[in-house]
Structure formats: C-alpha cells, structure tokens
Design an enzyme around this catalytic site. Sequence first.
Site, PDB file in Angstrom:
ATOM      1  N   LYS A  37       0.922  -1.155  -0.165  1.00 12.39           N
ATOM      2  CA  LYS A  37       0.101  -0.017   0.011  1.00 12.39           C
ATOM      3  C   LYS A  37       0.910   1.404  -0.011  1.00 12.39           C
ATOM      4  O   LYS A  37       2.079   1.251   0.295  1.00 12.39           O
ATOM      5  CB  LYS A  37      -0.787   0.021   1.118  1.00 12.39           C
ATOM      6  N   ARG A 131      -9.530  -0.199  15.710  1.00 11.45           N
ATOM      7  CA  ARG A 131     -10.063   0.527  14.541  1.00 11.45           C
ATOM      8  C   ARG A 131     -10.787  -0.402  13.978  1.00 11.45           C
ATOM      9  O   ARG A 131     -12.007  -0.376  14.417  1.00 11.45           O
ATOM     10  CB  ARG A 131      -8.539   0.963  13.845  1.00 11.45           C
ATOM     11  N   TYR A 261      15.476  30.649   4.466  1.00  6.62           N
ATOM     12  CA  TYR A 261      14.162  31.581   4.979  1.00  6.62           C
ATOM     13  C   TYR A 261      14.336  31.759   6.407  1.00  6.62           C
ATOM     14  O   TYR A 261      14.584  30.747   7.254  1.00  6.62           O
ATOM     15  CB  TYR A 261      12.818  30.721   4.876  1.00  6.62           C
ATOM     16  N   MET A 309      10.932  24.349   0.030  1.00  3.68           N
ATOM     17  CA  MET A 309      10.124  23.520  -0.952  1.00  3.68           C
ATOM     18  C   MET A 309      11.089  22.756  -1.721  1.00  3.68           C
ATOM     19  O   MET A 309      10.978  21.447  -1.957  1.00  3.68           O
ATOM     20  CB  MET A 309       9.023  24.164  -1.510  1.00  3.68           C
TER      21      MET A 309
HETATM   22  C1  LIG Z   1      -4.004  -4.309   8.582  1.00  4.66           C
HETATM   23  C2  LIG Z   1      -2.172  -4.219   8.641  1.00  4.66           C
HETATM   24  N1  LIG Z   1      -1.665  -5.646   8.288  1.00  4.66           N
HETATM   25  C3  LIG Z   1      -0.256  -5.239   7.876  1.00  4.66           C
HETATM   26  C4  LIG Z   1       0.538  -4.314   7.981  1.00  4.66           C
HETATM   27  C5  LIG Z   1       1.636  -4.203   7.758  1.00  4.66           C
HETATM   28  O1  LIG Z   1       2.574  -3.824   8.703  1.00  4.66           O
HETATM   29  P1  LIG Z   1       4.073  -3.744   8.764  1.00  4.66           P
HETATM   30  O2  LIG Z   1       4.508  -2.494   7.847  1.00  4.66           O
HETATM   31  O3  LIG Z   1       4.255  -2.887  10.212  1.00  4.66           O
HETATM   32  O4  LIG Z   1       4.765  -4.749   8.520  1.00  4.66           O
HETATM   33  C6  LIG Z   1      -0.312  -3.022   8.071  1.00  4.66           C
HETATM   34  C7  LIG Z   1       0.453  -1.869   7.806  1.00  4.66           C
HETATM   35  O5  LIG Z   1       0.131  -0.867   8.526  1.00  4.66           O
HETATM   36  C8  LIG Z   1      -1.708  -3.002   8.157  1.00  4.66           C
HETATM   37  O6  LIG Z   1      -2.764  -1.943   8.276  1.00  4.66           O
END
Ligand SMILES: Cc1ncc(COP(=O)(O)O)c(C=O)c1O
Length: 383
Positions: A37, A131, A261, A309
Amino acid sequence: MTAHRAVARVNVAAIERNCARLRDELKGSAELCVVVKADGYGHGAVRSAHAALAGGASWLAVATASEAQELREAGLRDVRVLVMGALTDGELVQALAADADVVVWSERQVQAVRSAGGGKVHVKLDSGMGRLGTRDPAEASRAVAAARDAEGVELAGVMTHFATADDLDDDGFFAAQLKIFTEWARAVRAEQPQIVVHAANSAATLREQGAHFDMVRCGIAAYGMDPFGEDPVARGLEPALRLSSYAAEVKGYRAGESAGYGRRFVAERDTWLAVLPIGYGDGWRRGCSNNADVLIAGRRYPVVGTVSMDNLTVDLGPDAPDELLGEEAVLIGAAAAARSDGQRAERITAEEVARRLDTINYEVTCALTPRVPRVYHRDGQPL
Ligand SMILES: Cc1ncc(COP(=O)(O)O)c(C=O)c1O
C-alpha cells in the site's frame, strides 16, 4: 554531476532478499503476504510487488480499491490481493472487480459483498487495535456464518491486527490480543478448516512465531526498514531505498551571513555551504531544518537553516574541498565509496531520519513525493 536533481534508487534485489529472510523466519507452512500500500511505502507498488513475489511472497495486500486495481492493471493477475481498508459502496465494487479479497466484520457488510456480485471475504476481529473490525467475537462469528451462507460469497480468511507488536514493553497487551484472536480463530477454524488465519505485521512476525498462523502480512521489513525503529542491519534487513541529490552550488559565507528563510542559520565563522536542490516538495520534511545530516563524498555534514520546498543547505565547514561542487549528496542510504580503511561505509538510515523528526521510518519513505523519480536496479545493474 549526477543525472537527477533528486532521486530515490530502489534495489529490487534487496526487497527480494528481505522477503526471503522473512520467509525463512516463518513457522511451518505459513505464507508471506507483502503489503504494498501507499505505493509500496514510497518504493513503488508494482516493482515492489514483483520483487516480493520473486522473494517468496504468495499474497499482496493494499489499503484501497484503487491500489488493488493498479496492481491488476500492471499485469499482476495471478496473485491473491487483499484490500485491508474500509470501502465505500463504490470502492467495494471496484475492489471486487479487481478480483481482490476484501475485509468485513458485520452481516451487513457480507450482504453488501453479495449485492455487489460476490467475492472473497476475510472477517476481522478487533482484538485490541481499536480501529477496523468488530470487538465482539459473537458479531464476528455471525459475519463468518453470513459469509459461509451468502450466495457468491466465499469465506476466505479471518484476521486481526496488533496495536503494540513493535513495543516490547507493552505490559502484555500484544500477548492479550494474541490470546483473544487465537481462541476465536481456533473456534472458527474448527468449522471452516479451509480459511486462511492471519494476524502478524512485520514486528509480530519477527517477535512471535505463535502469531504466524497461516500467513503473515509484512510491509516495513520487506523494504528493509526495522519495525522496531532500530538499525535494520541488526535484524538482517537491507534497506532497499537510497535517496540522493547533489551539491548544485557551493559558496563561501562570512561569519554573520545567513542562509535560507527566516535566517535560521547564521554562520558563526567563515564557512562553505552546499545547496542541494531537494526540499519538502520532494518529501524531505521541513522538520529537517537544522536537524539532519547528509553524506557528501563519504563524509557526514549537517543540514543547516530552513529546508524549503525545493532546496536545503549543508554546512561543509571552513576547509571544504572545492571539488564538492556537483558531488552526490546522500540523504538516506550508504555513501557510494567504500572506505579505504575497510570500515563499513558511513550511512544514514530512514530510522535515523525518523528519530530526528520524532516520527517513524514508515513516514519517512511514504512522504517522498512523485516529484522524486524512482529508479530501479538490481544490486547496481539498471533495470
Ligand atoms: C492491517 C495491516 N496489516 C499489516 C500491515 C503491515 O504492517 P508493517 O508494515 O508494520 O509490517 C499493515 C500496515 O500498516 C496493516 O494496516
């Protein structure tokens, strides 16, 4: 002179080796799901996904429907992709159309999957993260039963997520979460032996084999960063990303002259500064003002003055060699040149930058903006 004003070079072989290292850690036949992700934690989702699969991962995970779609459109078709995040109705349709597995925790959500044409679901118990997921094991079990019964819906797995796996002094919270989840998952599995049970992130994977179940979901460690915020090398991890810029200008400052700056750097003695054309527009945070080091020609120099920037300034000291103009400057990673005395080359880790910024390594690489080209290589061989 370097080819880029600022560049993140990503070694796909390092990601492969980190994944192989994580696989070696796994208990029994547990599988490795690599989390790509947020554009692979800033490393590039598609390239990271390919490297993860080459390193032995058999699943990928993302947070959003569009991230799943991006992987499919890039040709990653024969691998299970889990969307871990919350989904609007439209995003659910998008995720299922991308043939991704999705996460649910209520009967209503199972029905939404059925109405959207069906798909594979993982039921999430909130064992303490507070969550997504339901805190109530009975509600989670009702979602399991609904998934089992709903036409077109396949109960693919059950899961949870740890809140304190990276904190070894958590007063037993991690162990308590693990116990809650283990008991519930055991009961579900007794009736649904085919499900994939998964819970562990990188920290839990490295910390506790009892959390491996059928699959672990590792992100940060796959990229060679340490989930505990320490030196990744100590845990056999290899940082895959190297961020660099170059000394676009080197000039002399008299005592009392300032740079940047707000005049947050005023030379106390005659000195030389290098100007690097990288700044918070590239994701190198303004919090690094007077608060980071960079490596130029194998030596550490402090960032001085305000990070703007597009530029920052580095104090080279009064005796700076003039050939530093045009020289590469490393903001994350190891100095290019091996040291003549055989010592390990000086390096700056994402963990060091995170400590200075009072944040975590995850945020340091995720922050890098699209303006920084990602250039891929395999142990130095361009791809
Ligand atoms: C639900 C979930 N599983 C696994 C992970 C992977 O975590 P990590 O990057 O600490 O291994 C994440 C990342 O935030 C997550 O949100």
